[in-house]
Design an enzyme around this catalytic site. Structure first.
Site, PDB file in Angstrom:
ATOM      1  N   HIS A  47     142.475  24.298 -83.249  1.00  0.00           N
ATOM      2  CA  HIS A  47     142.682  23.166 -84.164  1.00  0.00           C
ATOM      3  C   HIS A  47     141.572  22.131 -84.138  1.00  0.00           C
ATOM      4  O   HIS A  47     141.611  21.153 -84.883  1.00  0.00           O
ATOM      5  CB  HIS A  47     144.054  22.508 -83.921  1.00  0.00           C
ATOM      6  CG  HIS A  47     144.146  21.632 -82.707  1.00  0.00           C
ATOM      7  ND1 HIS A  47     144.056  20.264 -82.770  1.00  0.00           N
ATOM      8  CD2 HIS A  47     144.335  21.933 -81.408  1.00  0.00           C
ATOM      9  CE1 HIS A  47     144.207  19.766 -81.546  1.00  0.00           C
ATOM     10  NE2 HIS A  47     144.375  20.757 -80.698  1.00  0.00           N
ATOM     11  N   CYS A  67     146.440   7.140 -75.062  1.00  0.00           N
ATOM     12  CA  CYS A  67     147.813   6.697 -75.248  1.00  0.00           C
ATOM     13  C   CYS A  67     148.719   7.556 -74.387  1.00  0.00           C
ATOM     14  O   CYS A  67     148.957   8.714 -74.697  1.00  0.00           O
ATOM     15  CB  CYS A  67     148.172   6.842 -76.723  1.00  0.00           C
ATOM     16  SG  CYS A  67     149.635   5.968 -77.156  1.00  0.00           S
ATOM     17  N   ASN A 102     135.233  14.366 -75.351  1.00  0.00           N
ATOM     18  CA  ASN A 102     136.020  14.159 -76.568  1.00  0.00           C
ATOM     19  C   ASN A 102     135.966  12.734 -77.082  1.00  0.00           C
ATOM     20  O   ASN A 102     136.118  12.492 -78.272  1.00  0.00           O
ATOM     21  CB  ASN A 102     137.477  14.576 -76.340  1.00  0.00           C
ATOM     22  CG  ASN A 102     138.029  14.090 -75.025  1.00  0.00           C
ATOM     23  OD1 ASN A 102     137.473  14.388 -73.967  1.00  0.00           O
ATOM     24  ND2 ASN A 102     139.094  13.333 -75.073  1.00  0.00           N
TER      25      ASN A 102
HETATM   26  N1  PLP Z   1     139.828  19.377 -73.848  1.00  0.00           N
HETATM   27  C1  PLP Z   1     139.262  18.513 -74.690  1.00  0.00           C
HETATM   28  C2  PLP Z   1     137.867  18.063 -74.439  1.00  0.00           C
HETATM   29  C3  PLP Z   1     139.986  18.019 -75.780  1.00  0.00           C
HETATM   30  O1  PLP Z   1     139.411  17.142 -76.596  1.00  0.00           O
HETATM   31  C4  PLP Z   1     141.310  18.469 -75.967  1.00  0.00           C
HETATM   32  C5  PLP Z   1     142.119  17.917 -77.051  1.00  0.00           C
HETATM   33  O2  PLP Z   1     141.987  16.780 -77.455  1.00  0.00           O
HETATM   34  C6  PLP Z   1     141.835  19.392 -75.066  1.00  0.00           C
HETATM   35  C7  PLP Z   1     141.066  19.826 -74.018  1.00  0.00           C
HETATM   36  C8  PLP Z   1     143.231  19.911 -75.234  1.00  0.00           C
HETATM   37  O3  PLP Z   1     143.287  20.775 -76.341  1.00  0.00           O
HETATM   38  P1  PLP Z   1     144.668  21.308 -76.919  1.00  0.00           P
HETATM   39  O4  PLP Z   1     145.094  20.302 -77.922  1.00  0.00           O
HETATM   40  O5  PLP Z   1     144.347  22.618 -77.558  1.00  0.00           O
HETATM   41  O6  PLP Z   1     145.587  21.449 -75.792  1.00  0.00           O
END
Ligand code: PLP
Length: 381
Positions: A203, A324, A153
């Protein structure tokens, strides 16, 4: 809209696509039925819409709708996969994962340690890639699951899931992938990858917040974590969020149609950003040598104070290379795992583009970043 900062944070969340919103709206009002009401047409309509959505999501991922379990988020899906497998694991208590995973994975694994779990946290190279040999070496008799994300991410770095999936199948260990950032962005076939579980979130792909899904190859592999009315084949009780689920499915269908063209367009914008900023010198494009998502760039600037940089970029909605956690801003665990110092990790920007990013926005953003960096470096002299 014009007074708002330029949005360059699509990895944090995406706006709901208008087409998705339109598909959802009837399910708030006329078609408000409970998908579990089997005695009347309100329920049947809702159930049919949920079933269509399951198929749309599955089709994006190369699997069958019957293997999709709806949750509230990717975080919940990840918890269900890891904790749910652990609960049925018998003597196997060992999970292998990677230091650059999302906290949803890392914190769930950490929690399992208090229930007798053993966790191997593998390192990555300086481009954020995990080594298949390290995974192979870590697998032992007691290994229950390997958990490797598809795209990071923070950096967009992609792991070779095919290699991981093949290895897991050969060794007879479960394979979970967090595909939250890559679903709907790059082609994915979970069946070909030999994945047992995959978690994703609406989302992040222009659907609504509050809906996620877990792909489960075999429902017998996991135990439920939420109990109640026995929804979702008993794996996740709770009345389904029908409008959200409809939006999620529709968002996947739109993504299937647009993914390739969108990826090509955004890769050009991303490359433009990087080539322009590289002219500043003394910076690192994190994960540059790895395969990456087309729309993400993570850049660390030498001789820059990270918090001052963020304060000067108020006109841009970008994210810092840091996580954060409540009141404390910590240097990114991902960048640190890739070998960056705390100082450099703080002085990092994650730029993530998306469906509504324009050339003009990107040009303005680049100009702003360039002048802020130049100015702040000059002041150091
Ligand atoms: N995994 C990754 C790689 C993410 O980027 C995120 C959210 O930023 C999540 C899991 C968690 O997703 P959710 O917001 O649907 O809990």
């Amino acid at each position: 809209m014009s007074n708002q900062p330029i949005y360059l944070d699509y990895n944090a969340t995406t706006p709901v696509d208008e087409r998705v919103l339109e598909a959802m709206l009837p399910y708030f009002t006329q078609k408000f039925g409970n998908a579990a009401s089997i005695q009347h047409s309100f329920g049947w309509d809702a159930e049919e819409a949920v079933s269509t959505s399951r198929d749309q999501i599955a089709s994006l991922l190369g699997v069958k709708g019957q293997n999709i379990v709806f949750t509230s988020s990717a975080t919940e899906a990840i918890n269900l996969a890891i904790q749910g497998t652990f609960d049925l694991s018998g003597k196997k208590n060992h999970i292998i994962t990677c230091s650059t995973e999302h906290k949803a994975v890392l914190d769930t694994c950490e929690h399992l340690k208090s229930k007798g779990g053993e966790v191997s946290l593998l390192n990555v190279d300086t481009d954020g890639r995990i080594s298949i040999t390290d995974i192979l070496d870590a697998i032992k008799e007691s290994t229950l699951m390997v958990c490797v994300m598809s795209a990071n991410n923070e950096t967009g770095v992609l792991q070779d899931l095919q290699e991981v999936g093949n290895l897991c199948q050969e060794k007879g260990v479960h394979f979970l992938s967090d595909i939250t950032q890559s679903a709907g962005k790059i082609a994915t076939n979970l069946h070909d990858l030999n994945a047992d579980f995959a978690a994703l979130s609406s989302h992040k792909l222009y659907g609504p917040k509050g809906v996620g899904a877990l792909y489960v190859r075999d429902m017998k592999l996991i135990a439920p974590q939420i109990f109640g009315g026995g929804h979702e084949k008993g794996l996740r009780s709770g009345t389904l969020n029908v409008p959200g689920i409809v939006g999620f499915g529709h968002a996947c269908e739109v993504a299937s149609d647009q993914m390739d063209a969108e990826g090509d367009r955004l890769a050009k914008l991303r490359d433009y950003i990087e080539s322009e900023l590289l002219q500043l010198g003394d910076l690192i494009v994190n994960g540059e040598k790895a395969n990456r998502l087309p729309h993400v760039s993570n850049i660390s600037f030498e001789d820059i104070d990270g918090s001052r940089l963020m304060r000067s970029l108020k006109g841009l909605a970008v994210s810092q290379g840091s996580a954060c956690n409540s009141a404390v801003i910590e240097p990114s665990h991902v960048l640190k795992a890739m070998g960056l110092s705390d100082r450099l990790a703080y002085a990092s920007l994650r730029i993530s583009l998306g469906r509504y990013s324009t050339e003009e926005d990107v040009r303005k953003a680049v100009q702003t970043i360039r002048s802020v960096i130049e100015q702040q470096r000059m002041q150091l002299l």
